[in-house]
Design an enzyme around this catalytic site. Structure first.
Site: not given
Length: 342
Positions: A281-282
């Site tokens: 997600r980052a």
């Protein structure tokens, strides 16, 4: 009763990271929202409410409590699905707005309620919209978000993940889209925020009072001027506000054509690996924020500079922390990666 003029966004002194985070979320509503942490009196709430004056207009189904997008029928609420079958869909232009969710809000107030009497006696699904309906395609603002009750947090998490709010009572259900930009503010001294909710924020920023005496003087000067004559104060910044609105509009139009070179993808992966963040997600959020920043400053391609400007906003709250670990993160590895690409 005359409404008091909102403190202009462009009149806020300092707090550049906070202002940038809010602008990126306005430019790219699908980014994932902003968490603003800081002590009292650091313009957190002021900035969020001031951002409302910069929000663009959107096309919505006329009379729809959920502001459904007439061009996306697959995301219609149940009422708009019925209107579509009847051929009564018409569009209207309306401004985006900031919808506030009070910490004390009940579940029914958040998700909405069904009129069971109308359903049983007349066979009609009559829905009383809640805060999530009002927030669809808008900004949902929660002050003191760390003090929200757990079951309300769970509702927000479910809605953020699914993009839909479904209300069920006695075997009867009503569904509507719930796609909103979540903006939360909190004072860490009053308690922490649940990790599951923290991870849902695309960007986070920690704000503090200005350190330079001359800057603090300017904060005082502007606040006093605003309180003495809000309309005159707002008028003094009308030109800057209009310029920023135009910049946001141009950025929203430009964002679909911003290119992401393989070099930027590689940098995002290297940064996430260097910091040891969990999952992917980052990386994805870093690139999306880079796209929004490139669009904001007028670039056609995401560069190392864009990633540099957004990296701390995206990654600061995603770093692995050992129990009882304190202190600021070491960003030297990120700076080394990005400076090598410059």
């Amino acid at each position: 009763m005359k409404t008091k003029a909102i403190y202009p966004f462009t009149a806020i002194v300092g707090q550049e990271e906070m202002k940038t985070a809010l602008l990126l979320s306005i430019i790219m509503p699908t980014l994932g929202g902003v968490l603003i942490k800081g002590e009292k009196g650091t313009a957190k709430s002021t900035a969020v409410r001031a951002a409302a004056a910069l929000l663009p207009h959107l096309q919505a189904v006329q009379g729809c409590a959920c502001h459904c997008d007439p061009s996306v029928p697959e995301l219609y609420c149940d009422a708009c699905c019925r209107r579509a079958e009847e051929g009564t869909i018409t569009a209207e232009e309306m401004p985006m707005r900031v919808v506030e969710l009070p910490v004390s809000a009940t579940e029914d107030r958040v998700v909405g309620t069904l009129d069971m009497e109308a359903a049983i006696q007349h066979g009609r699904k009559e829905f009383e919209p809640g805060i999530l309906a009002a927030a669809n395609r808008n900004i949902l603002y929660v002050d003191e978000i760390n003090l929200l009750e757990d079951h309300i947090v769970d509702i927000l998490l479910d809605s953020a993940a699914m993009g839909v709010n479904t209300v069920e009572r006695e075997g009867i259900s009503y569904a509507h889209p719930a796609r909103f930009v979540l903006v939360g503010t909190m004072n860490p001294e009053e308690g922490d925020i649940r990790p599951q909710l923290l991870d849902r924020f695309a960007l986070s920023v920690t704000v503090a009072g200005e350190a330079a005496p001359e800057t603090r003087v300017e904060v005082i000067r502007r606040r006093i001027a605003y309180e003495r004559d809000p309309d005159a104060f707002a008028a003094a910044y009308a030109g800057e506000q209009e310029q920023l609105r135009a910049q946001i509009t141009e950025a929203r139009d430009r964002i679909v054509s911003v290119e992401v070179p393989d070099a930027a993808l590689d940098l995002a992966a290297q940064i996430s690996l260097a910091l040891g963040v969990d999952g992917h997600r980052a990386d994805i959020t870093l690139i999306k924020a880079g796209i929004a920043h490139a669009a904001l400053v007028g670039r056609a391609t995401v560069t190392a500079e864009d990633l540099q400007r957004v990296s701390r906003l995206v990654l600061a709250h995603r770093l692995r922390r050992r129990p009882f670990e304190e202190g600021a993160a070491d960003w030297s590895a990120v700076d080394a990666i990005l400076s090598g690409a410059a």
